[in-house]
Design a protein around this motif. Sequence first.
Motif, PDB file in Angstrom:
ATOM      1  N   UNK A 183      51.989  59.870 113.633  1.00  0.00           N
ATOM      2  CA  UNK A 183      50.762  60.252 112.929  1.00  0.00           C
ATOM      3  C   UNK A 183      49.528  59.862 113.741  1.00  0.00           C
TER       4      UNK A 183
ATOM      5  N   UNK B 169      38.174  63.876  97.820  1.00  0.00           N
ATOM      6  CA  UNK B 169      38.081  65.339  97.806  1.00  0.00           C
ATOM      7  C   UNK B 169      37.961  65.869  96.371  1.00  0.00           C
TER       8      UNK B 169
ATOM      9  N   UNK C 179      55.296  55.564 103.237  1.00  0.00           N
ATOM     10  CA  UNK C 179      54.532  55.515 104.477  1.00  0.00           C
ATOM     11  C   UNK C 179      53.063  55.225 104.139  1.00  0.00           C
TER      12      UNK C 179
ATOM     13  N   UNK D 124      42.667  62.305  99.049  1.00  0.00           N
ATOM     14  CA  UNK D 124      42.640  63.585  98.334  1.00  0.00           C
ATOM     15  C   UNK D 124      42.103  63.406  96.928  1.00  0.00           C
TER      16      UNK D 124
ATOM     17  N   UNK E 247      55.393  64.100 102.440  1.00  0.00           N
ATOM     18  CA  UNK E 247      55.385  62.653 102.197  1.00  0.00           C
ATOM     19  C   UNK E 247      56.336  62.272 101.088  1.00  0.00           C
TER      20      UNK E 247
ATOM     21  N   UNK F 239      51.982  65.611 108.823  1.00  0.00           N
ATOM     22  CA  UNK F 239      50.968  64.940 108.011  1.00  0.00           C
ATOM     23  C   UNK F 239      49.650  64.786 108.764  1.00  0.00           C
TER      24      UNK F 239
ATOM     25  N   UNK G 272      46.409  70.652  99.302  1.00  0.00           N
ATOM     26  CA  UNK G 272      47.055  69.366  99.065  1.00  0.00           C
ATOM     27  C   UNK G 272      48.546  69.377  99.377  1.00  0.00           C
TER      28      UNK G 272
ATOM     29  N   UNK H  59      50.246  55.613 105.696  1.00  0.00           N
ATOM     30  CA  UNK H  59      49.213  56.618 105.962  1.00  0.00           C
ATOM     31  C   UNK H  59      49.265  57.744 104.943  1.00  0.00           C
ATOM     32  N   UNK H  60      50.461  57.993 104.430  1.00  0.00           N
ATOM     33  CA  UNK H  60      50.576  59.050 103.420  1.00  0.00           C
ATOM     34  C   UNK H  60      49.899  58.615 102.116  1.00  0.00           C
TER      35      UNK H  60
ATOM     36  N   UNK I  16      50.141  67.918 102.617  1.00  0.00           N
ATOM     37  CA  UNK I  16      50.351  66.473 102.780  1.00  0.00           C
ATOM     38  C   UNK I  16      51.307  65.933 101.732  1.00  0.00           C
ATOM     39  N   UNK I  17      51.208  66.481 100.507  1.00  0.00           N
ATOM     40  CA  UNK I  17      51.915  65.876  99.394  1.00  0.00           C
ATOM     41  C   UNK I  17      53.440  65.968  99.538  1.00  0.00           C
TER      42      UNK I  17
ATOM     43  N   UNK J  96      46.363  59.165 102.563  1.00  0.00           N
ATOM     44  CA  UNK J  96      46.027  60.589 102.411  1.00  0.00           C
ATOM     45  C   UNK J  96      45.915  60.962 100.940  1.00  0.00           C
ATOM     46  N   UNK J  97      46.858  60.463 100.141  1.00  0.00           N
ATOM     47  CA  UNK J  97      46.832  60.771  98.704  1.00  0.00           C
ATOM     48  C   UNK J  97      45.555  60.244  98.064  1.00  0.00           C
TER      49      UNK J  97
ATOM     50  N   UNK K   9      45.766  66.686 107.715  1.00  0.00           N
ATOM     51  CA  UNK K   9      44.478  66.024 107.468  1.00  0.00           C
ATOM     52  C   UNK K   9      43.297  66.970 107.611  1.00  0.00           C
TER      53      UNK K   9
ATOM     54  N   UNK L  16      42.806  69.005 104.324  1.00  0.00           N
ATOM     55  CA  UNK L  16      42.693  68.339 103.032  1.00  0.00           C
ATOM     56  C   UNK L  16      41.417  68.733 102.308  1.00  0.00           C
ATOM     57  N   UNK L  17      40.298  68.768 103.072  1.00  0.00           N
ATOM     58  CA  UNK L  17      39.020  69.020 102.404  1.00  0.00           C
ATOM     59  C   UNK L  17      38.941  70.449 101.878  1.00  0.00           C
TER      60      UNK L  17
END
Lengths: 326, 248, 268
Positions: free
Chosen positions: C200, A160, A146, A156, C235, C216, C228, A148-149, C231-232, A152-153, C220, C223-224
């Motif tokens: 999403x 981040x 996906x 991160x 997915x 997911x 993790x 968007x995933x 989300x991880x 996101x990774x 978001x 995440x900050x």
Amino acid sequence: MAVAIIKKLVRLVILLFAVSLLTFLLVSMSPVDPIRAYIGTDMLLVSPEQREQIEAYWGLDQPLFSQYVQWISSILSGDFGTSLIHRVPVTEVIADRFFSSILLIALAWLMSGILGIVLGSVAAMKKGSWLDRVIKGYCYLLLSTPGFWLGLLLLMVFSVWLGIFPTGLSAPIGITTGDVTLLDRLYHAVLPALTLSIIGVSNVCLHTREKLIDVLNTPYILQARANGYQGIRLFRRHGLRNMLLPAISVHFASFGELFGGAIIAEQVFSYPGLGQAVVDAGLQGDMPLFLAIVLISAVFVFVGNWIADILYLVLDPRLRKGGKSS
Amino acid sequence: MNTILTVNGLSVFHQQSEHYLLEDINFSLSKGQVLALVGSSGSGKSLLAQAILQLLPENLCHKGEVLYNGRQVNQYDRGNNIVLIPQSVEALDPLMKVGKQIEGLILTEDSQQVMLDLLARLGLEAEIAARYPFQLSGGQARRVLTAIALGSSASIVIADEPTPGLDKEAKNEMIALLKEVQQAGKAILLITHDFDAVLQLADRVAFLYQGSIVEVTDANHFSGDGQKLAHPFTKALWQSLPQNSFIK
Amino acid sequence: MKKNMMIPLFLFLTCYVLSFLIKDTISLELTNKNQAPSLSHLFGTDWLGRDMLLRTLKGIQLSITLGVVTALLSTSLGLLLSLLAIVHPYLDRMLSWLIDLFLSLPHLVTLILISFVLGGGFKGVVIGLMLTHWPAITRVLRAELLQLQTMPYIQISKQQGKGFWWRARHHFLPHLFPQLMVGFTLIFPHAILHEASITFLGFGLAAEQPAIGIILSESMQYLSSGMWWLAFFPGVTLLLMMLLFQRFANAFKHHLERDRSYEHYFNG
């Protein structure tokens, strides 16, 4: 040749009108109340009489078709209406975002195109080897990922954890638009563009591979081999020449997917482009903005397909000189 | 006789099933000689050409040896010492100008001039060089294909079915072109099932039947009712030709 | 060959069936909220203390159901329309034009548009996905049918006075069946990924539904703060399921093609 190009153009313009009509009708049928979207929470303060006045002002009391004619003719004269959520003309909302999106898409298109064609060529030339299997595996992996995933990774890891790239926006905060340099914009576009191109590679790579394998099975390649050409020389002399046009053409035709990918990438990285705007407009019922961006996306796909079509007409000698002799 | 190509016990087989497509092929070819390799379609003729050039499809293996001037043929012989005259215009890169394709095989510095000379020698105008293959007529294409063989420095020419489905005139033209190649001092391995061409060109004839060579004979043994031919297959083939009125 | 096909399918179906054993409401354990992955919570927990493994499996289950429904509907629509196309050249031209029309917007924009009009939710997503996925398969089926129609045996049937539906049932359907199956296996993962994307973005399934896209997009916000795992793992699980299915689909396609190549071999 010129006739063929214009014919395609006319066909596509008609299609564009159909898209605009269909979109307009669909959006008008939606349960979203444009007046409520415009007024927002003050809706309770609006009396039915006032409401009727607003409807009349916007032409909402007229039949759908004449509404459409009005809308499309004002668009043709360059007036896209006023955005309900931003309270400024739609063209103003779009102008800046358009540049951001084009930057993002162009970066991703170039990166994925170059990488895809290189990887696809390597895989085809080394068909059956471990290298081919790795490249193919990578492509299939991406097809199942996906988008968007993946975004996101990357967010991160790079923003981040490592803090190398910004978490969002197309320019640093607290700087007026005039002071934003192209470098700033590029810096902010890197991660979203990277996401887009990582995903986009698989399509063009698999196509390139398949096409080159087809080419390598032709009699003229057997002949070239018999003539002593092999490896990189064979690829440069015959392979590239015959594979490049279809590969680039496919890549142009993938503009639609790229635009879809951009919507997602912009959302993940809060990158203020057209994609983010269309999502906001859709969620908050901002019809003029929504319709405008849908049309832009259609033009975008249209341009991609058109280029993909005429590339053959312009570059392939068999079509370019077709009919002249033979 | 100075032999330049020797094929010794060459077999081609399927990697997995070990099914033999060619079995124990032996023949040799001398300078300036034309050896015709005759067989019906499906007898493995084209495969033999590919095996000699070491260009077999991935799933096929070979054993036995192919010698050029007494040493094993290697990939550098392709184009330099052994060259292939292809069957049809399909063998030309559709997106490359004809002149450039011929030049690719000419190793001398003035390759362009040599190419133009070659075209002239074959009766083609110089402007042909700037055309793409699809712009050639059938006759022009055949000349261009021959020019590839003439232009290369190779001393062995393998002609794989040079006369498939051509009308009489076109066929004669092709045969004349091949004679031109032979007169240039090159040895020709003529792979065909066209007996006319064989009789006009070949010095010796080898018969391929079900993957094996059943007989190698002098071309002038094809006379009368074929009493000089040894193998029943060859005999039957010769006798079945229309001009021999199907002798019983 | 059979093994290549059946093992991924078996694993895939097992995961799907197992996910039905999970209760529909996942218990909230506020004392265990925001836990990193551990032995008791393999995928960690979220801000309400819900076990992420269970949420993920529920999400996958929903995705698969949705994917199957959509893929079935799209292939059926494609079949129906392509059959209509060979009834009359006029219908065929209309269909080609309709295909071009639907392909002239990016998939995702069409999806957003349809969800916008229908107000999202399961129904909106399914209709949107169906409307974006039918053109590809219809194109393939139409081309196949047009070619099939010129075949001598079809012409003979026609001259013998067999009706259109008779020909469709006895000639077209058996011939198209492999294409339909391959089309289904291609649309299915595509639809699932698109559903996740659209959800999403906020246009798809409603926030209270246990969809991967919802999980997911919620993640978001966290995440900050370094969570993790939110989300991880969801997915990765989706990705693995897609890969399993793709392995099956590739082997399946290969299997069909191999059979067909033999057909050609025997027919000369």
